[in-house]
Design a protein around this motif. Sequence first.
Motif, PDB file in Angstrom:
ATOM      1  N   GLY A  72      27.100  -0.735 -10.949  1.00 55.43           N
ATOM      2  CA  GLY A  72      25.924  -0.771 -11.262  1.00 55.43           C
ATOM      3  C   GLY A  72      25.734  -2.053 -10.791  1.00 55.43           C
ATOM      4  N   LEU A  73      26.458  -3.351 -11.049  1.00 55.40           N
ATOM      5  CA  LEU A  73      26.286  -4.539 -10.524  1.00 55.40           C
ATOM      6  C   LEU A  73      26.365  -4.868  -9.693  1.00 55.40           C
ATOM      7  CD1 LEU A  73      27.390  -6.287 -14.131  1.00 55.40           C
ATOM      8  CD2 LEU A  73      25.029  -6.766 -13.106  1.00 55.40           C
ATOM      9  N   VAL A  74      27.642  -4.010  -8.705  1.00 56.00           N
ATOM     10  CA  VAL A  74      27.623  -4.261  -7.881  1.00 56.00           C
ATOM     11  C   VAL A  74      26.847  -3.417  -6.920  1.00 56.00           C
ATOM     12  CG1 VAL A  74      30.153  -3.780  -5.605  1.00 56.00           C
ATOM     13  CG2 VAL A  74      30.209  -4.776  -8.153  1.00 56.00           C
ATOM     14  N   LEU A  75      26.598  -2.081  -6.989  1.00 60.26           N
ATOM     15  CA  LEU A  75      25.334  -1.732  -6.166  1.00 60.26           C
ATOM     16  C   LEU A  75      24.117  -2.523  -6.046  1.00 60.26           C
ATOM     17  CD1 LEU A  75      26.370   2.023  -7.301  1.00 60.26           C
ATOM     18  CD2 LEU A  75      27.071   0.301  -5.106  1.00 60.26           C
ATOM     19  N   LEU A  76      24.021  -3.392  -7.075  1.00 60.82           N
ATOM     20  CA  LEU A  76      22.633  -4.263  -7.274  1.00 60.82           C
ATOM     21  C   LEU A  76      22.158  -5.071  -6.123  1.00 60.82           C
ATOM     22  CD1 LEU A  76      21.175  -3.723 -11.208  1.00 60.82           C
ATOM     23  CD2 LEU A  76      20.596  -2.411  -9.590  1.00 60.82           C
ATOM     24  N   ASP A  87      18.342  -9.010  -6.787  1.00 62.22           N
ATOM     25  CA  ASP A  87      16.847  -9.612  -6.625  1.00 62.22           C
ATOM     26  C   ASP A  87      16.584  -9.581  -7.281  1.00 62.22           C
ATOM     27  OD1 ASP A  87      13.737  -8.114  -6.233  1.00 62.22           O
ATOM     28  OD2 ASP A  87      14.981  -9.019  -4.292  1.00 62.22           O
ATOM     29  N   ALA A  88      14.686 -10.129  -8.007  1.00 61.72           N
ATOM     30  CA  ALA A  88      14.927 -11.164  -9.359  1.00 61.72           C
ATOM     31  C   ALA A  88      13.891  -9.613  -9.749  1.00 61.72           C
ATOM     32  CB  ALA A  88      13.803 -11.938  -9.759  1.00 61.72           C
ATOM     33  N   ALA A  89      13.451  -8.489  -9.811  1.00 60.94           N
ATOM     34  CA  ALA A  89      13.326  -7.442  -9.993  1.00 60.94           C
ATOM     35  C   ALA A  89      13.822  -6.660 -10.482  1.00 60.94           C
ATOM     36  CB  ALA A  89      12.173  -6.173  -8.539  1.00 60.94           C
ATOM     37  N   ASN A  90      15.493  -7.181 -10.090  1.00 58.39           N
ATOM     38  CA  ASN A  90      16.658  -6.511 -10.806  1.00 58.39           C
ATOM     39  C   ASN A  90      17.531  -6.971 -11.652  1.00 58.39           C
ATOM     40  OD1 ASN A  90      16.891  -4.603  -8.691  1.00 58.39           O
ATOM     41  ND2 ASN A  90      18.199  -5.291  -7.218  1.00 58.39           N
ATOM     42  N   VAL A  91      16.918  -7.833 -12.449  1.00 57.64           N
ATOM     43  CA  VAL A  91      17.159  -8.301 -13.826  1.00 57.64           C
ATOM     44  C   VAL A  91      17.173  -7.583 -14.627  1.00 57.64           C
ATOM     45  CG1 VAL A  91      17.206  -9.938 -15.719  1.00 57.64           C
ATOM     46  CG2 VAL A  91      17.107 -10.439 -12.586  1.00 57.64           C
ATOM     47  N   PRO A  92      16.027  -7.043 -15.041  1.00 58.25           N
ATOM     48  CA  PRO A  92      16.661  -5.912 -16.061  1.00 58.25           C
ATOM     49  C   PRO A  92      17.655  -4.465 -16.311  1.00 58.25           C
ATOM     50  CG  PRO A  92      14.606  -5.965 -16.233  1.00 58.25           C
ATOM     51  CD  PRO A  92      15.076  -7.191 -14.646  1.00 58.25           C
ATOM     52  N   LEU A  93      17.946  -4.086 -14.827  1.00 61.41           N
ATOM     53  CA  LEU A  93      18.513  -3.311 -14.322  1.00 61.41           C
ATOM     54  C   LEU A  93      20.354  -3.965 -14.307  1.00 61.41           C
ATOM     55  CD1 LEU A  93      17.363  -1.049 -11.415  1.00 61.41           C
ATOM     56  CD2 LEU A  93      17.214  -0.289 -13.591  1.00 61.41           C
ATOM     57  N   ALA A  94      20.607  -5.075 -13.867  1.00 55.78           N
ATOM     58  CA  ALA A  94      21.180  -5.748 -14.661  1.00 55.78           C
ATOM     59  C   ALA A  94      22.070  -5.900 -15.939  1.00 55.78           C
ATOM     60  CB  ALA A  94      21.508  -6.900 -13.474  1.00 55.78           C
ATOM     61  N   ALA A  95      20.528  -6.227 -16.608  1.00 55.67           N
ATOM     62  CA  ALA A  95      21.457  -6.733 -18.252  1.00 55.67           C
ATOM     63  C   ALA A  95      21.784  -4.925 -18.183  1.00 55.67           C
ATOM     64  CB  ALA A  95      20.116  -6.402 -18.882  1.00 55.67           C
ATOM     65  N   PRO A 118      20.310  -7.455 -28.923  1.00 56.36           N
ATOM     66  CA  PRO A 118      18.610  -8.714 -28.683  1.00 56.36           C
ATOM     67  C   PRO A 118      19.193 -10.143 -28.126  1.00 56.36           C
ATOM     68  CG  PRO A 118      20.114  -8.074 -31.242  1.00 56.36           C
ATOM     69  CD  PRO A 118      20.856  -7.238 -29.874  1.00 56.36           C
ATOM     70  N   TRP A 119      20.728 -10.070 -27.669  1.00 55.61           N
ATOM     71  CA  TRP A 119      21.010 -11.797 -27.827  1.00 55.61           C
ATOM     72  C   TRP A 119      20.562 -11.372 -25.309  1.00 55.61           C
ATOM     73  CZ3 TRP A 119      25.249 -12.333 -23.833  1.00 55.61           C
ATOM     74  CH2 TRP A 119      25.353 -13.378 -22.995  1.00 55.61           C
ATOM     75  N   LEU A 120      21.131 -10.530 -25.241  1.00 53.17           N
ATOM     76  CA  LEU A 120      21.564  -9.671 -23.805  1.00 53.17           C
ATOM     77  C   LEU A 120      19.645  -9.649 -23.710  1.00 53.17           C
ATOM     78  CD1 LEU A 120      22.395  -9.595 -21.400  1.00 53.17           C
ATOM     79  CD2 LEU A 120      22.658  -6.744 -21.866  1.00 53.17           C
ATOM     80  N   ALA A 121      18.777  -8.698 -24.701  1.00 51.37           N
ATOM     81  CA  ALA A 121      17.001  -8.270 -23.956  1.00 51.37           C
ATOM     82  C   ALA A 121      16.789 -10.120 -23.808  1.00 51.37           C
ATOM     83  CB  ALA A 121      16.915  -8.088 -24.762  1.00 51.37           C
ATOM     84  N   GLY A 122      17.361 -11.587 -24.557  1.00 52.56           N
ATOM     85  CA  GLY A 122      16.387 -12.573 -24.835  1.00 52.56           C
ATOM     86  C   GLY A 122      16.557 -13.164 -22.933  1.00 52.56           C
ATOM     87  N   THR A 136      17.804 -12.292 -20.735  1.00 49.42           N
ATOM     88  CA  THR A 136      16.653 -11.385 -19.561  1.00 49.42           C
ATOM     89  C   THR A 136      15.747 -11.312 -19.291  1.00 49.42           C
ATOM     90  OG1 THR A 136      17.969  -9.086 -19.586  1.00 49.42           O
ATOM     91  CG2 THR A 136      16.413  -8.782 -18.920  1.00 49.42           C
ATOM     92  N   VAL A 137      14.892 -11.792 -20.556  1.00 48.94           N
ATOM     93  CA  VAL A 137      13.465 -12.470 -20.360  1.00 48.94           C
ATOM     94  C   VAL A 137      13.643 -13.452 -19.539  1.00 48.94           C
ATOM     95  CG1 VAL A 137      11.404 -13.120 -21.578  1.00 48.94           C
ATOM     96  CG2 VAL A 137      12.513 -10.893 -22.232  1.00 48.94           C
ATOM     97  N   LEU A 138      14.154 -14.431 -20.505  1.00 45.25           N
ATOM     98  CA  LEU A 138      14.513 -15.657 -19.585  1.00 45.25           C
ATOM     99  C   LEU A 138      15.244 -15.847 -18.175  1.00 45.25           C
ATOM    100  CD1 LEU A 138      16.780 -17.379 -22.944  1.00 45.25           C
ATOM    101  CD2 LEU A 138      14.043 -18.282 -21.916  1.00 45.25           C
ATOM    102  N   ALA A 139      16.197 -15.047 -17.996  1.00 48.57           N
ATOM    103  CA  ALA A 139      16.068 -14.796 -16.290  1.00 48.57           C
ATOM    104  C   ALA A 139      14.706 -13.650 -15.717  1.00 48.57           C
ATOM    105  CB  ALA A 139      17.355 -14.439 -16.463  1.00 48.57           C
ATOM    106  N   SER A 140      14.168 -13.314 -15.943  1.00 49.19           N
ATOM    107  CA  SER A 140      13.096 -12.744 -15.606  1.00 49.19           C
ATOM    108  C   SER A 140      11.980 -13.606 -15.025  1.00 49.19           C
ATOM    109  CB  SER A 140      12.563 -11.956 -16.154  1.00 49.19           C
ATOM    110  OG  SER A 140      13.646 -10.549 -15.910  1.00 49.19           O
ATOM    111  N   THR A 141      11.691 -14.900 -16.449  1.00 48.28           N
ATOM    112  CA  THR A 141      10.970 -15.363 -15.967  1.00 48.28           C
ATOM    113  C   THR A 141      11.746 -16.837 -15.034  1.00 48.28           C
ATOM    114  OG1 THR A 141      10.381 -15.782 -18.630  1.00 48.28           O
ATOM    115  CG2 THR A 141       9.288 -17.924 -17.830  1.00 48.28           C
ATOM    116  N   LEU A 142      12.130 -17.047 -14.733  1.00 43.12           N
ATOM    117  CA  LEU A 142      12.798 -17.743 -14.473  1.00 43.12           C
ATOM    118  C   LEU A 142      12.971 -17.696 -13.194  1.00 43.12           C
ATOM    119  CD1 LEU A 142      15.842 -20.047 -16.751  1.00 43.12           C
ATOM    120  CD2 LEU A 142      13.749 -20.959 -15.294  1.00 43.12           C
ATOM    121  N   ALA A 143      13.572 -16.590 -12.160  1.00 38.16           N
ATOM    122  CA  ALA A 143      12.616 -15.459 -11.105  1.00 38.16           C
ATOM    123  C   ALA A 143      11.894 -15.644 -10.680  1.00 38.16           C
ATOM    124  CB  ALA A 143      13.630 -14.613 -11.554  1.00 38.16           C
TER     125      ALA A 143
END
Length: 239
Positions: free
Chosen positions: A41-45, A48-56, A106-110, A112-119
Amino acid sequence: MTETTIRRFGQGPLSRVSALVYTLLVVELLLLATTLPGLIGLVLLGRDAANVPLAAVCALPAGPALSAALYAVHRRRLDLTDLHPASAFRRGYRMNVRGVLKLYVPWLAGLTVLASTLANFGAAGVPGWWATLLVVVALAAALWGANALVITSLFAFRARDVARLAAYFLFSAPRVALGNACLLVVAGGVTLVATEAALTLLGSVFASALLLNSRPLIAEVTEKFTVQGDSPEGPRDDS
């Protein structure tokens, strides 16, 4: 050939190097096997900033797999005639999966929020210094996660105790934090230059480096925060 000769063959310097290489290769294959769905999944994604949650979501299998790799490498044998890395990996995965996910999700979720915000920082309309603050928070969270992963992989603590110890060692073991920060920089560089797949191919090597760098942490946890014997508050049983 005598028994003494066989023992020397299995325990010599060259045999020890061979045992380490064999262990890393087996652990790497098992690491790839347990993370393959998410890795595809990571290789196919696209990046893009919109794909950050899917990457998580794709990264979810990586937590338990890396924990099992840490356990297997830590329990590795030096004797070439007594190698069981696959059994150690499976045992580590089975024992650690629940404990790891309690902290990893929860660590990965946090992150993800930080990465999405920065993106999407430009659209947030907040002062520029917030970006620096978010990067610092993300780095601290990543270093905390590295400590937590090592502790929960090798010791039988409750999740909240692992969280506290991981935070404690951010400040009490600055050399460990600095070494882990260097590993994160290398991992990020490999991902940017190549792909996530290339980083996964080096997973067992990174696990070994993380253990090597975390030796002071492991030693202090063993000495100060564990009870030997039958208590669950102690090192993982390697039997």
